[in-house]
Structures are given as structure tokens and as C-alpha cells.
Design an enzyme around this catalytic site. Structure first.
Site, short mmCIF file in Angstrom:
data_model
loop_
_atom_site.label_atom_id
_atom_site.label_comp_id
_atom_site.label_asym_id
_atom_site.label_seq_id
_atom_site.Cartn_x
_atom_site.Cartn_y
_atom_site.Cartn_z
N TRP A 323 34.62 37.22 33.25
CA TRP A 323 33.66 38.25 33.62
C TRP A 323 33.67 38.51 35.12
CZ3 TRP A 323 29.38 38.20 36.83
CH2 TRP A 323 28.48 39.27 36.71
N HIS A 324 33.91 37.47 35.91
CA HIS A 324 33.85 37.62 37.36
C HIS A 324 35.04 38.38 37.94
CE1 HIS A 324 30.59 34.60 37.29
NE2 HIS A 324 30.27 35.10 38.45
N GLY A 325 36.14 38.46 37.23
CA GLY A 325 37.24 39.24 37.79
C GLY A 325 38.57 38.98 37.12
#
Length: 486
Positions: A323-325
Site C-alpha cells: 500500500w505504501h508504494g
């Protein structure tokens, strides 16, 4: 538009407050809600006008799915609609955030030659998409009401929390938007909001951005760092991310308070945590809640045996990392935290019997070093950084990294106060040590603004003015919040 910009502070925010409460004062409540929604969309489109089409299409499709879920009686149809809605939302995130990442890895592992697309990722897409997924699931469960389109659009686009959270639920926001008592201007709410905003802006501009100067140099030059410099770099980034995210959360809550809206607490002194599990109950609390309620529990949670519990835990933290990247460093970071959580479940009772100081130090060092993976530009750079520390690469603190902290406040003070100038001559990189010391003191001994009831006083008022003016005067350039990238 950035919270830490002149146009937002001096024009957008005052004008939006004036229009919103002005219309409500004359009992034009629907017009006030439309204005707040329109201003939120302008706030978002200010970054890139193309983002507006993405969020409006996303909002419309999710709203229509939720309406069908509320009215459909056929269980099979409702499951199909929910599945289509979730897959559609995930597909949108995948295209904008991970499509090129997939092509890059296919080209690398399969020796193919797919051409990467020119894709501009809309800011906050992960936040407002997860928020809408939660609304769809709640609609499927029959927990939402028959809200109209404007209510829903405002729920998704309310600008204080639009681009970097917190990830809110309809239960927290919709009743507040409909509460007539919250549509009346409140001096107390405005005072509290200004206090939170000033504190948050100071954290961002005076601390996070200053720390970021050394962080950017260090991660751009990993091979030039000694073991000492690498460890100092890990501390600099840990504190930069802390004050950047904490500052955003304070500012978001402060702005919402000005509109008489309460956002959920999203950040609660995570570096005081005594275990990795405790850390995640304090860091990005709304994301942790979303993953727990809409992923971990549906997977079975901890009710299907130890092995399944451990597997579910790993899935949750793998998703958190992704989700963060779109980078293998984020995936590795998520897996590392997943393993730590599994170990916490296995050995938690033993860990809880250890001395408190040991538990805090162990947790802080783990989180600090794991953030090195999180920040590294690639797995190669990550390997270089940890090799620097493990093999104890010789050398002191890199001069260039220390020089990054010679900001105007320090140079002015050292040139006008002789004793500071003399101290700076005898203590190399004094400015960096000062910032680190202040950072440690705040994260370990400071109290959150949410931990005490707000009471306006003369001292708080003066402090608020000083912080606000100082931070505004320090806005030499636009600096985005780190979580805008996620």
C-alpha cells in the site's frame, strides 16, 4: 494545495471558513455544504487538474455501487456488486501505482521490452480508495444510511483528510456533517484548531524539513557514509518521518476543528511503544484499523488456529507494505514488520516480562532500522546502508551531512551570540546534535495535543502566534508531506 503554503494559509482556508459559516449563519445549510464540497475539490485539483476526473469518477462509481447494495435484496447479487466494487477500486490503485512497477519487473525477470507508460499518480489515491472500500463493505453489511450524493462526495473529499488521512469511516463523519449544532461558528473550536495547526506546521517546517536536508543527502550518497554516519542517518529519517506525519495529523485535526468537525486520532506517540504491536497501535492508527477490520477479520483473524493467525498477520503487513508504494523496499519493510508481529505473538509473554527500558530500546531500534528499508531508493542502496553498519565502515560523521543543518536560524544565532559561536567551534556538527536532541526530547517526553483538554490561555495564545509566524516565515520553498507519496 499544501497546508504549508502561503495560498492555503492566507487565502484558501480563511475564505472557505468565511463562506461556510457565513452561509450557515443565514440558514443556507445545503449551500454551505455544496461550497465546502466545491472548495475541497478545488483543493484537490490545485495539485493537478487531471486528478479531478479520477476522483469524481471513483466517487460516482462507488456511490452507485453502495446504492445498489442498500436496495438489492438478492444475496447473490449483493455479493457480486460488492466484489465488483472492491475489484474496481483495487484495479484503479493498481493501474496508477503499480502498473509500471509490474512492467519493470517483467522486463527484468523475463528479459522483455515492455514500454513504461507515462502515468501521473493522483495524490491520496490510496487513502480515498480505502475509505470508499470501507463504505462499500459497510453498505453490504447494512450499516450505512441512504445518504445523498452531496453527503457522500463531502465524506470522501473533505479536504483536511483527503490526501493523507486519516482514513475515516462514515460513522465518524456523516453524522457530524448533518449535525446542525456543528454548523454554527465556535470561537473555542477555532482557537483549538489554530493551536493544533500552529503546532503541526512548526513540526513540519521547523523540524521535519530541517531533518530532511540531512536525510536527502545521506540517502543520495549511501556509499559515502561511515558506520556512524549511517546510524545517525537512520535516526534523522526516523525523526523526519515522525514530525512530518505527526505534523500533518495535527494540522488536519486543527483545520477540521475550525469547521467544528472532529477527526479520529491517527498518531499517538509511536516512539514510546514497548513492542512492535504497540507501535502499530500508535502509528497511522486509521490504516491499522482498516487493515484489521476489513482484511484481518474477514481472513479469519485469530480464530482459526496459530498457523492461520500467523499467515493472516503476514498477509496484512504485506498489504501494508505494498500500500505504501511500488518498490521492493516497501514490500520487504512490510514483510519484516509481519515477521516481527508473528514473533510478538509467539514470545509476547516473555517480552512483556523484560525491563521496560530494554523493551523500549529494542522496539525503537527495530522500528528505526526498519525505516531504513522503507526509505532506501532500492534494495541495492538498502544493502549498502546495512553493510556500512554491519561491517563497521570506518570514518566519522560525513561533513556534508552535518553542513546540511547550518540553516539560517543557527547561523544567525551563532553570529550574534558569541558563546554559541564558540561552542560551535569546539563541537563539530553542533546544529545537527541540537536538532537530534530536541527531537528525542519531544518524542519521548512530549505529550500529544490530544492527551489533554484544550483550554485557551494567554501563554498558549502567544506560543501559537510565535510558532505560526516563525513557521510561515520559514516557508522558503514548498515541501510536500512524505505521506503524499503513499
Amino acid at each position: 494545495m499544501l497546508f504549508n503554503s502561503y495560498i492555503f494559509i492566507l487565502f484558501f482556508l480563511p475564505m472557505t471558513l468565511f463562506l461556510y459559516f457565513g452561509l450557515n449563519h443565514f440558514r443556507r445549510e445545503r449551500a454551505a455544504k455544496l461550497v465546502l464540497t466545491a472548495m475541497s475539490l478545488w483543493f484537490y485539483a490545485y495539485f493537478h487538474v487531471g486528478y479531478l476526473a479520477v476522483i469524481l469518477i471513483s466517487v460516482f462509481m462507488n456511490y452507485m455501487c453502495s446504492r445498489i447494495l442498500l436496495k438489492a435484496e438478492n444475496p447473490a447479487l449483493r455479493k457480486v456488486i460488492l466484489s465488483v466494487g472492491i475489484v474496481g477500486n483495487v484495479s484503479v490503485i493498481f493501474y496508477f501505482k503499480y502498473f509500471n512497477f509490474l512492467l519493470e519487473n517483467m522486463n527484468y525477470f523475463l528479459h522483455s521490452s515492455f514500454v513504461l507508460k507515462s502515468i501521473i499518480m493522483p495524490l491520496g489515491i490510496s487513502f480515498f480508495t480505502f475509505q470508499q472500500i470501507s463504505y462499500l463493505v459497510d453498505s453490504y453489511r447494512g450499516e450505512t444510511s441512504d445518504y445523498d450524493m452531496i453527503d457522500y462526495v463531502l465524506f470522501v473529499t473533505f479536504f483536511p483528510q483527503l490526501v493523507a488521512g486519516p482514513i475515516v469511516t462514515h460513522k465518524e463523519m456523516m453524522p457530524q456533517f448533518r449535525d446542525s449544532a456543528r454548523k454554527r461558528f465556535s470561537q473555542e473550536k477555532l482557537a483549538r484548531g489554530l493551536f493544533l495547526f500552529s503546532v503541526g506546521l512548526a513540526k513540519k517546517v521547523l523540524l521535519a524539513d530541517t531533518l530532511g536536508l540531512g536525510v536527502d543527502w545521506g540517502f543520495d550518497n549511501p556509499e559515502a557514509l561511515s558506520a556512524v554516519s549511517t546510524f545517525i542517518l537512520s535516526l534523522l529519517y526516523a525523526f523526519q518521518l515522525y514530525f512530518d506525519f505527526s505534523g500533518y495529523c495535527d494540522m488536519a485535526c486543527g483545520i477540521a476543528s475550525m469547521f467544528c468537525i472532529e477527526l479520529p486520532v491517527n498518531f499517538n506517540s509511536p516512539y514510546k511503544a514497548l513492542s512492535v504491536d504497540d507501535f502499530w497501535k500508535r502509528w497511522h492508527m486509521s490504516l491499522t484499523r482498516f487493515l484489521r477490520e476489513y482484511l484481518y477479520f474477514p481472513l479469519g483473524g485469530s480464530k482459526r488456529g496459530k498457523i492461520r493467525t500467523w499467515l493472516n498477520t503476514m498477509v496484512v503487513y504485506l498489504v501494508s507494505g505494498i500500500w505504501h508504494g511500488a518498490n521492493w523496499t516497501f514490500i520487504l519493510w512490510g514483510c519484516v514488520h509481519g515477521v516481527a508481529q508473528v514473533l510478538n505473538r509467539i514470545f509476547g509473554r516473555v517480552w512483556d516480562r523484560l525491563p521496560k527500558l530494554f523493551r523500549w530500546l529494542g522496539t525503537f531500534l527495530f522500528v528505526d532500522l526498519a525505516f531504513m528499508i522503507f526509505r532506501a531508493d532500492s534494495l541495492r542502496d538498502c544493502g549498502i546502508l546495512f553493510t556500512n553498519m554491519i561491517q563497521r565502515k570506518p570514518g566519522g560523521i560525513a561533513q556534508e551531512m552535518g553542513d546540511c543543518f547550518a540553516v539560517i536560524e543557527f547561523t544567525y544565532a551563532e553570529s550574534h551570540l558569541r558563546f554559541l559561536g564558540r561552542i560551535a567551534e569546539y563541537i563539530p556538527h553542533m546544529e545537527m546534535w541540537f536538532v537530534l536532541t530536541v527531537s528525542f526530547m519531544i518524542v519521548l517526553f512530549g505529550r500529544n495535543c490530544y492527551e489533554r483538554a484544550f483550554r485557551p490561555t494567554l501563554v498558549k495564545g502567544i506560543g501559537c502566534i510565535v510558532l505560526l509566524v516563525w513557521a510561515i516565515m520559514s516557508l522558503s520553498g514548498l515541501s510536500t508531506f512524505l505521506y503524499f507519496n503513499f
